[in-house]
Write a protein that holds these residues in place. Structure first.
Motif, PDB file in Angstrom:
ATOM      1  N   LEU A 205      38.235  48.649 -32.762  1.00 49.02           N
ATOM      2  CA  LEU A 205      38.415  47.239 -33.081  1.00 49.02           C
ATOM      3  C   LEU A 205      37.588  46.824 -34.298  1.00 49.02           C
ATOM      4  O   LEU A 205      38.049  46.032 -35.132  1.00 49.02           O
ATOM      5  N   ARG A 206      36.385  47.368 -34.425  1.00 47.27           N
ATOM      6  CA  ARG A 206      35.553  47.045 -35.582  1.00 47.27           C
ATOM      7  C   ARG A 206      36.227  47.515 -36.879  1.00 47.27           C
ATOM      8  O   ARG A 206      36.217  46.791 -37.881  1.00 47.27           O
ATOM      9  N   THR A 207      36.836  48.692 -36.845  1.00 54.33           N
ATOM     10  CA  THR A 207      37.502  49.225 -38.040  1.00 54.33           C
ATOM     11  C   THR A 207      38.754  48.418 -38.375  1.00 54.33           C
ATOM     12  O   THR A 207      39.037  48.162 -39.545  1.00 54.33           O
ATOM     13  N   VAL A 208      39.513  48.020 -37.361  1.00 61.93           N
ATOM     14  CA  VAL A 208      40.710  47.204 -37.586  1.00 61.93           C
ATOM     15  C   VAL A 208      40.334  45.868 -38.218  1.00 61.93           C
ATOM     16  O   VAL A 208      40.974  45.414 -39.176  1.00 61.93           O
ATOM     17  N   VAL A 209      39.289  45.225 -37.702  1.00 63.90           N
ATOM     18  CA  VAL A 209      38.844  43.930 -38.239  1.00 63.90           C
ATOM     19  C   VAL A 209      38.353  44.094 -39.675  1.00 63.90           C
ATOM     20  O   VAL A 209      38.695  43.285 -40.559  1.00 63.90           O
ATOM     21  N   ALA A 210      37.558  45.122 -39.936  1.00 66.91           N
ATOM     22  CA  ALA A 210      37.050  45.364 -41.293  1.00 66.91           C
ATOM     23  C   ALA A 210      38.191  45.611 -42.266  1.00 66.91           C
ATOM     24  O   ALA A 210      38.180  45.125 -43.410  1.00 66.91           O
ATOM     25  N   THR A 211      39.201  46.338 -41.822  1.00 68.62           N
ATOM     26  CA  THR A 211      40.357  46.610 -42.680  1.00 68.62           C
ATOM     27  C   THR A 211      41.158  45.335 -42.935  1.00 68.62           C
ATOM     28  O   THR A 211      41.602  45.082 -44.057  1.00 68.62           O
ATOM     29  N   GLY A 212      41.352  44.530 -41.887  1.00 68.05           N
ATOM     30  CA  GLY A 212      42.082  43.272 -42.058  1.00 68.05           C
ATOM     31  C   GLY A 212      41.407  42.355 -43.059  1.00 68.05           C
ATOM     32  O   GLY A 212      42.077  41.737 -43.900  1.00 68.05           O
ATOM     33  N   TRP A 213      40.087  42.272 -42.994  1.00 70.24           N
ATOM     34  CA  TRP A 213      39.334  41.445 -43.925  1.00 70.24           C
ATOM     35  C   TRP A 213      39.463  41.975 -45.350  1.00 70.24           C
ATOM     36  O   TRP A 213      39.626  41.206 -46.293  1.00 70.24           O
ATOM     37  N   ARG A 214      39.429  43.295 -45.504  1.00 71.99           N
ATOM     38  CA  ARG A 214      39.563  43.895 -46.828  1.00 71.99           C
ATOM     39  C   ARG A 214      40.957  43.651 -47.405  1.00 71.99           C
ATOM     40  O   ARG A 214      41.107  43.329 -48.580  1.00 71.99           O
ATOM     41  N   VAL A 215      41.991  43.808 -46.558  1.00 75.30           N
ATOM     42  CA  VAL A 215      43.363  43.569 -47.020  1.00 75.30           C
ATOM     43  C   VAL A 215      43.541  42.120 -47.465  1.00 75.30           C
ATOM     44  O   VAL A 215      44.170  41.843 -48.488  1.00 75.30           O
ATOM     45  N   LEU A 216      42.965  41.165 -46.718  1.00 77.21           N
ATOM     46  CA  LEU A 216      43.065  39.756 -47.082  1.00 77.21           C
ATOM     47  C   LEU A 216      42.406  39.498 -48.436  1.00 77.21           C
ATOM     48  O   LEU A 216      42.982  38.822 -49.298  1.00 77.21           O
ATOM     49  N   ARG A 217      41.209  40.043 -48.635  1.00 73.44           N
ATOM     50  CA  ARG A 217      40.499  39.849 -49.909  1.00 73.44           C
ATOM     51  C   ARG A 217      41.269  40.461 -51.059  1.00 73.44           C
ATOM     52  O   ARG A 217      41.397  39.853 -52.127  1.00 73.44           O
ATOM     53  N   GLN A 218      41.797  41.669 -50.857  1.00 75.00           N
ATOM     54  CA  GLN A 218      42.521  42.345 -51.928  1.00 75.00           C
ATOM     55  C   GLN A 218      43.836  41.644 -52.240  1.00 75.00           C
ATOM     56  O   GLN A 218      44.255  41.593 -53.403  1.00 75.00           O
ATOM     57  N   SER A 219      44.495  41.096 -51.215  1.00 78.10           N
ATOM     58  CA  SER A 219      45.747  40.369 -51.441  1.00 78.10           C
ATOM     59  C   SER A 219      45.493  39.122 -52.277  1.00 78.10           C
ATOM     60  O   SER A 219      46.227  38.831 -53.231  1.00 78.10           O
ATOM     61  N   LEU A 220      44.439  38.369 -51.935  1.00 77.14           N
ATOM     62  CA  LEU A 220      44.106  37.161 -52.688  1.00 77.14           C
ATOM     63  C   LEU A 220      43.683  37.504 -54.110  1.00 77.14           C
ATOM     64  O   LEU A 220      44.061  36.814 -55.063  1.00 77.14           O
ATOM     65  N   ARG A 221      42.908  38.574 -54.270  1.00 71.33           N
ATOM     66  CA  ARG A 221      42.497  38.999 -55.593  1.00 71.33           C
ATOM     67  C   ARG A 221      43.688  39.386 -56.453  1.00 71.33           C
ATOM     68  O   ARG A 221      43.764  39.076 -57.632  1.00 71.33           O
ATOM     69  N   GLY A 222      44.660  40.065 -55.816  1.00 68.54           N
ATOM     70  CA  GLY A 222      45.867  40.443 -56.554  1.00 68.54           C
ATOM     71  C   GLY A 222      46.683  39.257 -56.984  1.00 68.54           C
ATOM     72  O   GLY A 222      47.219  39.219 -58.098  1.00 68.54           O
ATOM     73  N   LEU A 223      46.771  38.236 -56.137  1.00 67.44           N
ATOM     74  CA  LEU A 223      47.518  37.023 -56.484  1.00 67.44           C
ATOM     75  C   LEU A 223      46.847  36.294 -57.627  1.00 67.44           C
ATOM     76  O   LEU A 223      47.508  35.787 -58.545  1.00 67.44           O
ATOM     77  N   VAL A 224      45.509  36.213 -57.589  1.00 65.24           N
ATOM     78  CA  VAL A 224      44.763  35.536 -58.655  1.00 65.24           C
ATOM     79  C   VAL A 224      44.942  36.271 -59.971  1.00 65.24           C
ATOM     80  O   VAL A 224      45.162  35.667 -61.016  1.00 65.24           O
ATOM     81  N   SER A 225      44.883  37.614 -59.924  1.00 69.56           N
ATOM     82  CA  SER A 225      45.018  38.412 -61.147  1.00 69.56           C
ATOM     83  C   SER A 225      46.398  38.257 -61.758  1.00 69.56           C
ATOM     84  O   SER A 225      46.568  38.100 -62.964  1.00 69.56           O
ATOM     85  N   SER A 226      47.434  38.288 -60.898  1.00 63.25           N
ATOM     86  CA  SER A 226      48.801  38.160 -61.401  1.00 63.25           C
ATOM     87  C   SER A 226      49.068  36.743 -61.922  1.00 63.25           C
ATOM     88  O   SER A 226      49.821  36.548 -62.874  1.00 63.25           O
ATOM     89  N   GLY A 227      48.421  35.767 -61.297  1.00 61.82           N
ATOM     90  CA  GLY A 227      48.588  34.382 -61.747  1.00 61.82           C
ATOM     91  C   GLY A 227      47.904  34.122 -63.060  1.00 61.82           C
ATOM     92  O   GLY A 227      48.310  33.264 -63.848  1.00 61.82           O
ATOM     93  N   GLY A 228      46.778  34.877 -63.296  1.00 61.37           N
ATOM     94  CA  GLY A 228      46.052  34.674 -64.554  1.00 61.37           C
ATOM     95  C   GLY A 228      46.666  35.381 -65.702  1.00 61.37           C
ATOM     96  O   GLY A 228      46.337  35.133 -66.833  1.00 61.37           O
TER      97      GLY A 228
END
Length: 228
Positions: A205-228
């Motif tokens: 469960l700790r690994t799943v949560v850590a991965t989910g948080w990383r995916v969320l951060r990377q998704s938002l970062r990708g959207l910001v980069s593509s928008g810029g």
């Protein structure tokens, strides 16, 4: 009529399969399998609208096929077809299939489609692997699945590599949470072996949560980069 000799990787994997099958069965594996089915079914339903939108975008921007299917080595040496949304140009695997690790990451960059780059960064290209989890090909947590060819090479270079066959390959794992593509294969193996030895519901469960948080951060970062 003579039959073709078996591929070297098939011969090696079949030998290691016997070793993996002799490994003692642990009760925790049944518990983790239950979690796999519950979580994969839940996230599969929740992410279905997202998956349909991604499939439509991939189809409209780069054509068919929408899904990539790649042969991988699973638990006890069983081969299976791993699913992903296609992120690269058609035929890319034939052009870059000889690379592994950091070299593969650099080779991938030249082959990524426009939408594929964001999908790869956010890891949303791996949503179809929820079906692999439901089927029992994979788990949420475990060593990342590898091609038969590379398994045979690494099993010769790293004597303990066969132990990855004791558990199902994972959507994510210790090696992915703690490192990246640049991490050496020996170091990744050390993380994988730690999971195999110490696997538990808490670490899962700790690994799943850590991965989910990383995916969320990377998704938002990708959207910001593509928008810029």
């Amino acid at each position: 009529m003579t039959t073709a000799p078996p591929r070297l990787e098939d011969t090696l994997i079949s030998g290691f399969t016997r070793l993996a099958s002799d490994a003692p069965h642990r009760r925790i594996d049944a518990e983790l399998r239950t979690l796999d089915v519950v979580l994969a079914s839940f996230f599969g339903i929740v992410l279905l609208p997202v998956a349909l939108v991604i499939a439509l975008i991939v189809w409209s921007t780069s054509g068919r096929p929408v899904l990539y299917r790649g042969e991988r080595v699973g638990r006890r040496g069983r081969f299976f077809q791993m699913l992903k949304f296609r992120t690269m140009e058609s035929g890319a695997e034939e052009r870059i299939g000889q690379y592994l690790g950091a070299e593969l990451m650099h080779a991938n960059d030249a082959e990524l489609t426009t939408i594929g780059r964001w999908l790869k960064t956010s890891q949303l290209d791996e949503i179809p692997q929820l079906w692999n989890v439901v089927r029992g090909d994979m788990s949420f947590v475990g060593p990342r699945p590898i091609r038969p060819r590379f398994f045979s090479e690494l099993a010769q270079d790293l004597p303990a590599y066969w132990q990855r066959l004791v558990v199902r390959p994972g959507l994510t794992g210790f090696a992915q949470v703690r490192g990246g593509y640049e991490t050496s294969m020996a170091e990744k193996l050390a993380h994988d072996l730690e999971w195999i030895a110490d696997r538990s519901v808490r670490l899962y469960l700790r690994t799943v949560v850590a991965t989910g948080w990383r995916v969320l951060r990377q998704s938002l970062r990708g959207l910001v980069s593509s928008g810029g």
